[in-house]
Motif scaffolding. Structure first.
Motif, PDB file in Angstrom:
ATOM      1  N   PRO A 185       0.841  -1.234  -0.065  1.00  0.00           N
ATOM      2  CA  PRO A 185       0.065  -0.211   0.148  1.00  0.00           C
ATOM      3  C   PRO A 185       0.820   1.278  -0.090  1.00  0.00           C
ATOM      4  CG  PRO A 185      -0.978  -1.445   1.444  1.00  0.00           C
ATOM      5  CD  PRO A 185       0.321  -1.980   1.010  1.00  0.00           C
ATOM      6  N   GLU A 186       1.840   1.447   0.806  1.00  0.00           N
ATOM      7  CA  GLU A 186       2.843   2.704   0.772  1.00  0.00           C
ATOM      8  C   GLU A 186       3.466   2.739  -0.517  1.00  0.00           C
ATOM      9  OE1 GLU A 186       4.986   5.891   2.037  1.00  0.00           O
ATOM     10  OE2 GLU A 186       3.031   5.000   2.703  1.00  0.00           O
ATOM     11  N   TRP A 188       2.207   1.925  -3.462  1.00  0.00           N
ATOM     12  CA  TRP A 188       1.224   2.284  -4.363  1.00  0.00           C
ATOM     13  C   TRP A 188       1.170   3.931  -4.236  1.00  0.00           C
ATOM     14  CZ3 TRP A 188      -1.422   2.106  -8.612  1.00  0.00           C
ATOM     15  CH2 TRP A 188      -2.615   2.965  -8.846  1.00  0.00           C
ATOM     16  N   ARG A 189       1.052   4.308  -2.912  1.00  0.00           N
ATOM     17  CA  ARG A 189       0.898   5.888  -2.639  1.00  0.00           C
ATOM     18  C   ARG A 189       2.162   6.532  -2.909  1.00  0.00           C
ATOM     19  NH1 ARG A 189       2.335   9.767   1.012  1.00  0.00           N
ATOM     20  NH2 ARG A 189       4.324   8.541   1.889  1.00  0.00           N
ATOM     21  N   ALA A 222      -6.528  -4.685  -5.912  1.00  0.00           N
ATOM     22  CA  ALA A 222      -5.710  -5.425  -5.603  1.00  0.00           C
ATOM     23  C   ALA A 222      -5.842  -7.061  -5.822  1.00  0.00           C
ATOM     24  CB  ALA A 222      -5.153  -5.382  -4.007  1.00  0.00           C
ATOM     25  N   GLY A 374      -4.050  -3.691   2.885  1.00  0.00           N
ATOM     26  CA  GLY A 374      -4.674  -2.667   2.193  1.00  0.00           C
ATOM     27  C   GLY A 374      -6.039  -2.818   1.905  1.00  0.00           C
ATOM     28  N   HIS A 375      -6.600  -1.763   1.437  1.00  0.00           N
ATOM     29  CA  HIS A 375      -8.139  -1.912   0.858  1.00  0.00           C
ATOM     30  C   HIS A 375      -7.822  -2.562  -0.427  1.00  0.00           C
ATOM     31  CE1 HIS A 375     -10.104   0.575   4.007  1.00  0.00           C
ATOM     32  NE2 HIS A 375      -9.179   1.237   3.756  1.00  0.00           N
ATOM     33  N   THR A 378      -9.987   0.988  -4.228  1.00  0.00           N
ATOM     34  CA  THR A 378      -9.962   2.199  -3.660  1.00  0.00           C
ATOM     35  C   THR A 378     -10.018   2.913  -5.256  1.00  0.00           C
ATOM     36  OG1 THR A 378      -7.586   2.090  -4.106  1.00  0.00           O
ATOM     37  CG2 THR A 378      -8.460   1.776  -1.739  1.00  0.00           C
TER      38      THR A 378
END
Length: 462
Positions: A185-186, A188-189, A222, A374-375, A378
């Motif tokens: 998730p990080e 991807w951010r 995902a 993570g989700h 989104t």
């Protein structure tokens, strides 16, 4: 036993009322059981305008849909979630649901970002002619440091349980795989931030000024690969400063979008500290990156993309052979009904989760998801409509489809009424016999009720 239970439910005097409730939940396989009451009062006179109590329901309980997104838990509710996700994604490509149809002229691409390799695994490969070829042929053969063959000449079928399993489990980097899932998730951010920086720099703008001329919108999901690693599928779209309502500037093209993806994939990393026998690691995207334009006709259409993303929005890590629930402290890892590869990934989550350096990753809590927390689905704020808006529209539509006695609606605005409610949660699920009857009545598939899952089912006394 299931047949006896089904017959007992069918022969009860309140069966018709129970069947109507099963239909009203859409065939939910894990309905939530509630007990309580709701009273509507006139705030001026304290007159009771309407009163509802679950005492009039079969068994004295109200069953409501679980609304889970996971098809492995409840196919009926997951289908509703899938359909909503499909509408959300497609609206961001062709319009509708409050999005103008001019959005179809905005540059948009279907992007796939994958994880790196943590060791060779069995895979199903196809040749240039489309036929299945050997999994991992090695002309010189040989063995790994653990004495296992490094070659596999089998042509695996689609349902081969060996797919995704390591060629040599002892050579597979389980710590690296688990930590990559946890940091995905990080990653991807940081990718999204690097993408915007590249676009701004290409246009000769500061990042803070980019929003005045261009908006980057996305919707992503995902997906788990059989080897136990997540990868992301995303729709990335370039809009004007007002989102989908505004045309992007002329320099915002598909070529720029693709260049921004290629740059950002290689530009971002996430580090994890050394702990125990695990060295400090740098996590990055894998080398397999796919960027394809989305069109209204051709191979990759808006309908195909929306259907693909919506399908994976209802799935979790079940393709890896793991559980679809959290690991309990009382669980014996050796007794869990999971594949050998999933068992080692779960064990690594539990081992690393006990280390202070990785406490913030909550690896033990997310061991059943192999470290990923993570989700699954989104989107950016301006991509299109929201799932909440779609649900509210469906509720209003259903209300208008039924008359007042059926729904129990009251003929005045809610802000003119005092509502006094009391609810108590009793449990969730249904007995095997009820599951069979619900499937027969609604035509909705039911998940297999394993011994492990029956412990979650609400007792028949609910």
């Amino acid at each position: 036993m299931a047949a006896r239970d089904m017959a007992a439910r069918y022969n009860r005097a309140d069966f018709r009322a129970w069947a109507r409730r099963a239909h009203s939940t859409g065939g939910c396989a894990q309905p939530v059981h509630l007990r309580g009451r709701v009273t509507h009062l006139d705030p001026q006179t304290a007159e009771i305008l309407r009163h509802y109590s679950t005492a009039q329901e079969p068994g004295g309980t109200l069953r409501v849909a679980c609304k889970t997104r996971r098809a492995s838990r409840c196919p009926a509710c997951a289908e509703t979630y899938r359909a909503d996700t499909y509408q959300l994604v497609r609206a961001g490509l062709v319009g509708g649901k409050g999005v103008p149809d001019t959005v179809s002229t905005h540059p948009a691409a279907f992007v796939t970002l994958t994880a790196p390799s943590f060791g060779p695994v069995h895979s199903r490969r196809t040749g240039k002619a489309g036929g299945v070829v050997a999994c991992r042929p090695r002309r010189d053969g040989g063995t790994c440091p653990h004495g296992r063959p490094v070659s596999c000449t089998i042509r695996h079928g689609d349902d081969d349980p060996r797919l995704g399993q390591p060629i040599c489990p002892d050579c597979f980097d389980y710590a690296g795989a688990v930590l990559w899932n946890a940091h995905a998730p990080e990653l991807w951010r940081r990718f999204a931030l690097a993408f915007r920086r590249y676009v701004a720099r290409s246009a000769g703008l500061r990042v803070s000024d980019l929003r005045d001329v261009l908006t980057v919108s996305f919707a992503k999901v995902a997906e788990y690969q059989r080897r136990g690693l997540v990868h992301f599928h995303a729709v990335i779209r370039l809009d004007g400063p007002g989102g989908p309502d505004a045309q992007p500037p002329a320099w915002a093209t598909l070529d720029l979008l693709k260049a921004a993806v290629d740059h950002s994939v290689g530009a971002v990393t996430v580090s994890s500290p050394a702990a125990g026998d695990v060295p400090a690691l740098t996590h990055a995207w894998g080398s397999q990156v796919d960027v394809r334009p989305i069109t209204t006709t051709g191979e990759l259409t808006d309908t195909a993309v929306a259907g693909y993303i919506a399908k994976y929005a209802t799935k979790a890590a079940e393709c890896v052979g793991t559980l679809d629930r959290r690991i309990r402290p009382t669980d014996e890892l050796t007794d869990l009904p999971v594949s050998g590869h999933a068992r080692r990934l779960i064990a690594e989550c539990l081992r690393l989760g006990a280390l202070e350096e990785f406490a913030g990753l909550r690896l033990a809590e997310w061991a059943h998801m192999l470290g990923f927390r993570g989700h699954f689905s989104t989107k950016s704020r301006r991509y299109s409509t929201t799932l909440g808006a779609l649900r509210q529209a469906r509720i209003q539509h259903n209300q208008h489809q039924h008359d007042e006695p059926t729904t129990g609606r009251i003929p005045f605005d809610d802000d003119q009424v005092l509502v006094v409610a009391h609810w108590r949660y009793l449990g969730q699920g249904m007995t095997p016999g009820e599951a069979l009857l619900t499937a027969a009545l609604t035509g909705k598939p039911m998940p297999a009720l394993t011994t492990d899952e029956r412990s979650f089912a609400c007792p028949s006394s609910c």
